[in-house]
Design a protein around this motif. Structure first.
Motif, PDB file in Angstrom:
ATOM      1  N   ALA C  54      34.610  46.006  37.763  1.00  0.00           N
ATOM      2  CA  ALA C  54      35.995  46.428  37.620  1.00  0.00           C
ATOM      3  C   ALA C  54      36.956  45.409  38.198  1.00  0.00           C
ATOM      4  O   ALA C  54      38.130  45.376  37.828  1.00  0.00           O
ATOM      5  N   GLU C  55      36.485  44.585  39.103  1.00  0.00           N
ATOM      6  CA  GLU C  55      37.374  43.597  39.704  1.00  0.00           C
ATOM      7  C   GLU C  55      37.692  42.461  38.745  1.00  0.00           C
ATOM      8  O   GLU C  55      38.541  41.623  39.029  1.00  0.00           O
ATOM      9  N   GLU C  56      36.992  42.416  37.653  1.00  0.00           N
ATOM     10  CA  GLU C  56      37.213  41.338  36.691  1.00  0.00           C
ATOM     11  C   GLU C  56      38.055  41.779  35.512  1.00  0.00           C
ATOM     12  O   GLU C  56      38.359  40.972  34.653  1.00  0.00           O
ATOM     13  N   ARG C  57      38.369  43.053  35.408  1.00  0.00           N
ATOM     14  CA  ARG C  57      39.037  43.569  34.223  1.00  0.00           C
ATOM     15  C   ARG C  57      40.384  44.176  34.586  1.00  0.00           C
ATOM     16  O   ARG C  57      40.613  44.538  35.732  1.00  0.00           O
ATOM     17  N   THR C  58      41.231  44.298  33.567  1.00  0.00           N
ATOM     18  CA  THR C  58      42.555  44.861  33.858  1.00  0.00           C
ATOM     19  C   THR C  58      42.437  46.345  34.134  1.00  0.00           C
ATOM     20  O   THR C  58      41.405  46.972  33.882  1.00  0.00           O
ATOM     21  N   TYR C  59      43.558  46.884  34.602  1.00  0.00           N
ATOM     22  CA  TYR C  59      43.541  48.293  34.984  1.00  0.00           C
ATOM     23  C   TYR C  59      43.207  49.185  33.803  1.00  0.00           C
ATOM     24  O   TYR C  59      42.486  50.167  33.929  1.00  0.00           O
ATOM     25  N   THR C  60      43.721  48.858  32.633  1.00  0.00           N
ATOM     26  CA  THR C  60      43.450  49.695  31.461  1.00  0.00           C
ATOM     27  C   THR C  60      42.013  49.533  30.995  1.00  0.00           C
ATOM     28  O   THR C  60      41.375  50.490  30.580  1.00  0.00           O
ATOM     29  N   GLN C  61      41.515  48.324  31.112  1.00  0.00           N
ATOM     30  CA  GLN C  61      40.136  48.092  30.659  1.00  0.00           C
ATOM     31  C   GLN C  61      39.113  48.813  31.522  1.00  0.00           C
ATOM     32  O   GLN C  61      37.965  48.984  31.121  1.00  0.00           O
ATOM     33  N   ARG C 159      44.942  57.985  29.831  1.00  0.00           N
ATOM     34  CA  ARG C 159      45.517  56.650  29.954  1.00  0.00           C
ATOM     35  C   ARG C 159      46.419  56.634  31.170  1.00  0.00           C
ATOM     36  O   ARG C 159      46.844  57.692  31.655  1.00  0.00           O
ATOM     37  N   ILE C 160      46.704  55.443  31.616  1.00  0.00           N
ATOM     38  CA  ILE C 160      47.629  55.334  32.742  1.00  0.00           C
ATOM     39  C   ILE C 160      48.997  55.772  32.249  1.00  0.00           C
ATOM     40  O   ILE C 160      49.531  55.197  31.311  1.00  0.00           O
ATOM     41  N   GLY C 161      49.520  56.843  32.819  1.00  0.00           N
ATOM     42  CA  GLY C 161      50.803  57.367  32.378  1.00  0.00           C
ATOM     43  C   GLY C 161      50.695  58.517  31.402  1.00  0.00           C
ATOM     44  O   GLY C 161      51.701  58.978  30.895  1.00  0.00           O
ATOM     45  N   GLY C 162      49.524  59.008  31.130  1.00  0.00           N
ATOM     46  CA  GLY C 162      49.414  60.144  30.219  1.00  0.00           C
ATOM     47  C   GLY C 162      48.044  60.214  29.606  1.00  0.00           C
ATOM     48  O   GLY C 162      47.043  59.964  30.265  1.00  0.00           O
ATOM     49  N   VAL C 163      48.012  60.555  28.319  1.00  0.00           N
ATOM     50  CA  VAL C 163      46.735  60.605  27.619  1.00  0.00           C
ATOM     51  C   VAL C 163      46.833  59.713  26.391  1.00  0.00           C
ATOM     52  O   VAL C 163      47.911  59.261  26.005  1.00  0.00           O
ATOM     53  N   PRO C 292      53.061  48.820  30.686  1.00  0.00           N
ATOM     54  CA  PRO C 292      52.626  47.550  30.121  1.00  0.00           C
ATOM     55  C   PRO C 292      51.108  47.454  30.091  1.00  0.00           C
ATOM     56  O   PRO C 292      50.409  48.004  30.956  1.00  0.00           O
ATOM     57  N   LEU C 293      50.615  46.784  29.074  1.00  0.00           N
ATOM     58  CA  LEU C 293      49.164  46.732  28.900  1.00  0.00           C
ATOM     59  C   LEU C 293      48.511  46.004  30.066  1.00  0.00           C
ATOM     60  O   LEU C 293      47.497  46.444  30.598  1.00  0.00           O
ATOM     61  N   ALA C 294      49.102  44.896  30.461  1.00  0.00           N
ATOM     62  CA  ALA C 294      48.583  44.194  31.634  1.00  0.00           C
ATOM     63  C   ALA C 294      49.406  44.644  32.833  1.00  0.00           C
ATOM     64  O   ALA C 294      50.365  44.004  33.243  1.00  0.00           O
ATOM     65  N   LEU C 295      49.032  45.762  33.342  1.00  0.00           N
ATOM     66  CA  LEU C 295      49.787  46.367  34.435  1.00  0.00           C
ATOM     67  C   LEU C 295      49.550  45.568  35.711  1.00  0.00           C
ATOM     68  O   LEU C 295      48.410  45.198  36.013  1.00  0.00           O
ATOM     69  N   ARG C 296      50.654  45.281  36.413  1.00  0.00           N
ATOM     70  CA  ARG C 296      50.524  44.595  37.695  1.00  0.00           C
ATOM     71  C   ARG C 296      51.169  45.446  38.766  1.00  0.00           C
ATOM     72  O   ARG C 296      52.362  45.312  39.032  1.00  0.00           O
ATOM     73  N   PRO C 297      50.409  46.336  39.375  1.00  0.00           N
ATOM     74  CA  PRO C 297      51.011  47.198  40.399  1.00  0.00           C
ATOM     75  C   PRO C 297      51.407  46.378  41.610  1.00  0.00           C
ATOM     76  O   PRO C 297      50.849  45.301  41.860  1.00  0.00           O
ATOM     77  N   PRO C 323      46.503  41.347  37.680  1.00  0.00           N
ATOM     78  CA  PRO C 323      46.308  42.277  36.559  1.00  0.00           C
ATOM     79  C   PRO C 323      45.062  43.156  36.706  1.00  0.00           C
ATOM     80  O   PRO C 323      44.910  44.119  35.968  1.00  0.00           O
ATOM     81  N   SER C 324      44.198  42.791  37.636  1.00  0.00           N
ATOM     82  CA  SER C 324      43.011  43.627  37.827  1.00  0.00           C
ATOM     83  C   SER C 324      42.949  44.057  39.296  1.00  0.00           C
ATOM     84  O   SER C 324      43.495  43.384  40.164  1.00  0.00           O
ATOM     85  N   PRO C 325      42.288  45.157  39.577  1.00  0.00           N
ATOM     86  CA  PRO C 325      42.267  45.625  40.965  1.00  0.00           C
ATOM     87  C   PRO C 325      41.538  44.647  41.881  1.00  0.00           C
ATOM     88  O   PRO C 325      40.515  44.068  41.496  1.00  0.00           O
ATOM     89  N   TYR C 326      42.083  44.484  43.084  1.00  0.00           N
ATOM     90  CA  TYR C 326      41.419  43.612  44.055  1.00  0.00           C
ATOM     91  C   TYR C 326      40.168  44.291  44.592  1.00  0.00           C
ATOM     92  O   TYR C 326      39.141  43.652  44.791  1.00  0.00           O
ATOM     93  N   ARG C 327      40.289  45.569  44.808  1.00  0.00           N
ATOM     94  CA  ARG C 327      39.122  46.345  45.240  1.00  0.00           C
ATOM     95  C   ARG C 327      39.181  47.677  44.524  1.00  0.00           C
ATOM     96  O   ARG C 327      40.228  48.300  44.421  1.00  0.00           O
ATOM     97  N   PHE C 328      38.040  48.058  43.998  1.00  0.00           N
ATOM     98  CA  PHE C 328      37.942  49.274  43.212  1.00  0.00           C
ATOM     99  C   PHE C 328      36.787  50.063  43.797  1.00  0.00           C
ATOM    100  O   PHE C 328      35.636  49.652  43.663  1.00  0.00           O
ATOM    101  N   HIS C 329      37.096  51.113  44.503  1.00  0.00           N
ATOM    102  CA  HIS C 329      36.020  51.874  45.134  1.00  0.00           C
ATOM    103  C   HIS C 329      36.041  53.293  44.617  1.00  0.00           C
ATOM    104  O   HIS C 329      37.085  53.925  44.533  1.00  0.00           O
TER     105      HIS C 329
END
Lengths: 417, 174, 369, 125
Positions: C54-61, C159-163, C292-297, C323-329
């Protein structure tokens, strides 16, 4: 009591005894005694096999064991091979016979091969003493009940051999469990049948059927408790589901059958049905009046009535298998020793007293119906009372959880929220 | 609604019970000193005001120069969630004290953090690689995992350092 | 009685290929006769290193990955992850999206508990009947998922922000049919299992967890509630507008396997109540806020949790504005629920160990990730 | 009368042939060219333990605690077998024989109560 519609003609298929008698008498005129003798046994075996065991295997094996259970589980069951899937057991047999029978290298090969053979033998031998109809019994021996009990305890040895020889831990569990279960359930089983013996005064199965015919009542009404005990004990001895701790597929993969495959496994599997059928046939003979049906046997062949009763009883096995969870080993043993055995003793006391009273009254026919009524009421009361004595308290087990509105910490039992 | 304690609120709770246990605070988390960690968490668990009884989440995070172990601790009766953190410096042998004596539920989560990050938890009764096998080269969730010596290299096909598969100790009876 | 007869303890592997471990999970049990004297868990046969991937992929992916952790409740997993990202990025979900999410999560709870109860009954030895009945009902729910999201098991619907999509017109009648058909099924299950003496004998007093033990071992979900602790994230920390719905938390009496079973059964009734309310008051409007598709929180961290069928499912995300999470736990509920397995099994029989494992309701994909 | 037992003897032979035939046929089929001949394989022919290698010996001194129960079984079953002749002759023995039978049952009831009180019937693990 000769059914008036059944003639003595050999071609009257409603009484197959005629046919075999004709053949044997004809053979007796031309052949020496020894050959006739062997011929008689062969005819008995082949006739019973063709008439009863084989169709029952097919019908019960598919329709009872798989289609009815499939129905209970809301699925279809086998329905592809032959009409309505009736030929499924044959297809299974062909498949199994050409499969490789694996034998682990570390197992005791000889014992592992001998075990299924020893397992199958008693299943065939049991049919020797069960009367299918009037005079339709392979070996009409006077101690047939004892014979049945003795032979039906043999497969336990085979299953123990199977479990021990495989050198597998799960098999070991299965073997140990089946031995302890067999010795626990043998005593209540014999005790329950003793009640029937006391009532009829005979240990011949034909005699028991004759008794039911004479007094126009089935043993199940006189001895309801004995039938219940018999059913539970026989389920245990046969490894049927509520008590199949020796196979217990969810705990010890397949128990004593874990290392078996191919036809060796098939023999165990197929003969499980054979044993259950034999036990049902025995129950139908002892408790359900055998091939008699309150005079209906004059119109319908007796063996048909017997088959119907056997399958009715077998349906009970299927039903419990499709419904009930499995008990644990220690609970099962406690159940045998603390529940069934005392109930069997109670039953014996009641029935022997009744028998004495009955013999005082010169075996009056009406009295047996009174006994039946008394026994049915007494059995229900006894079972309930003994269950309470053993700690049966259904009201103390709430089947619905408590409901709370608000999340929070621990809420002790009894505190309302 | 669960109140998520800010760093300073959590720090106040911890300071009141064990003075000198807080290292620093951020907006969301409270950094505890590693040597006072077990003591502090035990006090917070037993104190009726703090009531932080349920170690909800424990995980490690790799920040290149140091590791953080994050503890999310929940109170049932007060219904608040506090986030504590502990830092472990050094990539060679990072070590933080184990909170297994306080929270039994940390047992498996610490094993997991050890397995994937290589953070040693001092005082853990049975620290082993819970998901990967013993002898697995490297710590997969570290940021530099693929560059580590003995790590997974493209084209290698098999992990270096794994003992070759041995024949089963079974003799065939002919 | 003990000590007179000499006996040798031996090691027996229950799993990885065992009918009752529900996947490739292994208990290495040391037994003395039938008694378990030591139990060791071995897991990781299904480890796919989701957190690293998950650390290699965007939030949506990353949403499809969460399907594959707990494959029996993929909707809940999607939801938990999306909530965590929304919390991290500060995204609001429109009311219709929230209501759809609630309906989906509760339907997923029904489907997952069907599986849990059926498999548990199978572990106690009820030969396939309860599990087939449960599957029959579960199929209907999976049909709804198929209509809505196009997939039955791994839905990938949130989906992020809904369904992902709006509801189809077939959806509402199908759910209404579930609402009508489900209570009779639950009554049937109660008749088959809850009052069954053998079932009670097998599960009552087996794998008892005191409330202190359950809390201290970080258990969650039905395991915690079975021990009498009224704790449900939907009540305690409402998300997706759960505070608008009227439902109760079922809690058990003494924390044995039977209590966990009846808690699950009652939770299904409560889920039906929630679905009914959400469906009746389904708001109109958009079902998703555009992100946005490439979400950058923004830089920071967030821990969001939901009440998944198996317990508290938490996602801990750390963002470094990439664009991808630094840590995904993932905080997997059935992994942490296993913490108390040893305490529950040691001292019982092998058969009890199987029942205890069944009452935890593990999903190996979630344990190993 | 007695030759009925001979029927059983013939049945024994049939009962032997039936499973032997099945097992031998399935063994012999590997020489016919119906299915491929299986070769011995170390891993496949090992004993099954959930896909792992067995640790330690399988046949150990197994602790199943049915020592007492086995003893009880032997005693009880023998006693019950003795009751069968008693059950057969109810007509001739009368109330005296009935009383004696009850006395016989009473002995094992007392024994059973003793065993129960001594907790020999409990499977404490």
């Amino acid at each position: 009591m000769t059914p008036f519609l059944v003639s003595d003609k050999w071609y009257d298929i409603r009484d197959l005894g005629n046919l075999s008698r004709e053949i044997l008498e004809a053979a007796d005129r031309i052949l020496p005694f020894g050959v006739v003798y062997v011929l008689a046994a062969l005819i008995g075996f082949v006739a019973s096999f063709l008439l009863f065991v084989l169709p029952s295997q097919l019908i019960v094996g598919v329709y009872g064991e798989r289609r009815i259970i499939g129905r209970m589980q809301s699925r279809l069951g086998p329905n592809r091979v032959g009409p309505f899937g009736l030929l499924q057991p044959i297809a299974d047999a062909i498949k199994l016979i050409q499969k490789e029978a694996l034998t682990p290298t570390r197992a005791d090969r000889a014992v592992m091969y001998i075990a299924p053979i020893i397992f199958v033998m008693p299943a065939v031998l049991l049919w020797a003493v069960i009367p299918f109809g009037e005079n339709m019994v392979i070996a009409d021996i006077p101690v047939s009940l004892m014979y049945f009990l003795a032979v039906s305890s043999l497969p336990v040895i085979a299953t123990f051999m199977a479990g021990w020889s495989a050198n597998n831990k799960y098999s070991l569990f299965g073997a140990m469990r089946i031995v302890s279960m067999a010795i626990s359930y043998e005593s209540p089983l014999v005790l329950a049948l003793l009640g029937a013996v006391v009532m009829t005064g005979t240990i011949s199965l034909s005699g028991m059927v004759a008794w039911a015919d004479e007094f126009n009542i089935w043993m199940v009404f006189v001895q309801p408790l004995a039938l219940v005990i018999y059913f539970i004990c026989v389920s245990a001895e046969l490894n049927r589901t509520p008590v199949d701790i020796a196979e217990a597929e969810s705990e010890i993969v397949a128990g004593y059958l874990t290392e078996y495959s191919g036809m060796k496994w098939g023999l165990f599997y197929g003969m499980d049905i054979g044993y259950a059928l034999a036990a049902s046939g025995f129950a139908a003979t002892v408790f359900l009046g055998g091939w008699t049906f309150f005079g209906l046997e004059q119109w319908v062949p007796g063996w048909l009535i017997f088959i119907a009763k056997t399958h009715l009883f077998y349906f009970l096995f299927i039903w419990t298998r499709g419904t009930l969870p499995r008990l644990r080993a220690d609970q099962l043993m406690a159940f045998a020793w603390k529940f069934l055995l005392p109930l069997g003793v109670f039953n014996l006391l009641i029935v022997s007293t009744e028998r004495m009273l009955w013999s005082e009254q010169d075996y009056a026919k009406g009295l047996i119906y009174v006994f039946a009524l008394v026994n049915i009421i007494l059995s229900v009361a006894l079972v309930y009372a003994w269950a309470r004595f053993n700690g049966y308290r259904p009201e103390r087990t709430p089947t619905r959880p408590r409901l709370v509105k608000q999340a929070g910490g621990y809420i002790p039992v009894g505190e309302r929220s | 609604m669960t109140r998520e304690l800010t760093g300073s609120e959590a720090a106040a709770l911890a300071e009141a019970l064990v003075p000198g246990s807080v290292d620093r605070t951020t907006e969301t988390a409270c950094y505890l000193k590693p040597d006072r960690l077990v003591e502090t968490l035990r006090a917070l668990r037993d104190d009726p005001d703090a009531n932080l009884v349920h170690l909800t989440n424990l995980c490690g995070v790799d920040y290149w120069d140091h590791f953080e172990v994050v503890y999310h601790i929940q109170s049932f009766e007060k219904n608040h969630l506090a986030c504590f953190k502990v830092e472990a410096w050094g990539r060679e042998n990072p070590e933080v004290p184990s909170v297994t004596p306080v929270f039994h539920g940390a047992w498996m989560q610490e094993c997991e953090a050890y397995d994937l990050f290589g953070i040693r938890f001092a005082g853990h009764p049975n620290l082993y690689r819970i998901l990967l096998w013993e002898g697995y080269p490297g710590w997969p969730l570290r940021k530099d995992f693929l560059a580590m010596p003995g790590g997974l290299q493209p084209g290698l096909g098999e992990f270096a350092g794994v003992a070759p598969r041995q024949e089963p100790p079974v003799k065939v009876i002919e | 009685m003990t000590g007179i007869i000499k006996s040798e303890p031996f090691v027996i592997n229950i799993g990885p290929q065992h009918p009752s471990t529900h996947g490739v999970f292994r208990i290495k049990a040391t037994v003395d006769g039938e008694k378990v004297i030591d139990a060791e868990m071995v897991m990781g046969y299904l480890h796919r290193s989701m957190e690293k991937l998950a650390e290699e992929r965007t939030y949506t992916q990353n949403i499809p990955f969460t399907d594959r952790t707990d494959y029996l409740s993929s909707m809940s997993n999607n939801l938990g992850y999306c909530l965590a990202v929304e919390k991290l990025a500060g995204i609001e979900v429109p009311p219709r999206g929230n209501a759809i999410r609630v309906i989906m999560a509760e339907l997923q709870r029904l489907a997952s508990h069907c599986m849990a109860i059926g498999a548990f009954a199978n572990d106690t030895g009820a030969w396939q009947t309860p599990v087939m009945w449960a599957f029959r009902e579960r199929e209907k729910i999976l049909d709804i998922f198929e209509v809505t999201s196009g997939a039955r098991l791994t839905c990938n619907y949130m989906r992020i922000g809904g369904v992902a999509f709006d509801l189809r017109p077939e959806f509402e009648p199908m759910v209404r049919r579930i609402l009508r058909d489900f209570p009779p099924f639950l009554d049937e299950m109660e008749g088959l299992l809850s009052g069954n003496e053998i079932f009670i004998a097998r599960t009552r007093g087996v794998g008892v967890l005191t409330p202190e033990m359950a809390t201290n071992a970080s258990l969650s979900g039905p395991m915690l509630r079975g021990s009498g602790i009224a704790w449900d994230i939907r009540k305690a920390d409402p998300y997706c507008g759960y505070e608008q719905y009227d439902f109760d938390i079922p809690i058990g009496y003494n924390g044995d396997s039977y209590d966990r079973f009846i808690v699950r059964l009652e939770e299904m009734r409560q889920s039906l109540k929630i679905i009914q309310q959400a469906l009746d008051g389904l708001p109109g409007g958009p079902f998703r806020t555009e992100v946005p598709l490439a979400l950058r929180p923004p830089k920071g961290e967030a821990y969001a949790r939901i009440e998944s069928p198996r317990g508290e499912l938490g996602y801990y995300l750390v963002s470094d504005e990439g664009p991808s999470p630094y840590r995904f736990h993932i905080r997997p509920p059935s992994f942490i629920n296993l913490s108390a397995l040893k305490e529950m099994t040691v001292g019982g029989t092998v058969a009890d160990a199987i029942v205890v494992l069944g009452s935890i309701d593990i999903v190996v994909g979630e344990i190993d990730r | 009368m007695l030759y009925e037992y001979g029927h059983i003897g013939i049945l024994v032979i049939i009962a032997l042939i039936f499973p032997l035939g099945a097992v031998v046929t399935s063994w012999a089929l590997q020489f016919a060219r119906i299915r491929p001949k299986f070769r011995p394989d170390v891993v496949r022919d090992d004993i099954y333990e959930c896909g792992l290698r067995t640790e330690g010996p399988s046949l150990v001194q197994f602790n199943f605690r049915y020592y007492y129960i086995a003893l009880l079984f032997v005693l009880l079953d023998v006693e019950i077998i003795f009751l069968f002749p008693w059950a057969m002759v109810f007509d001739t023995v009368g109330w005296v024989g009935y009383g004696k039978g009850l006395l016989f049952i009473a002995t094992f009831v007392v024994g059973g109560i003793y065993a129960w009180r001594k907790r020999a019937l409990e499977w404490r693990l």
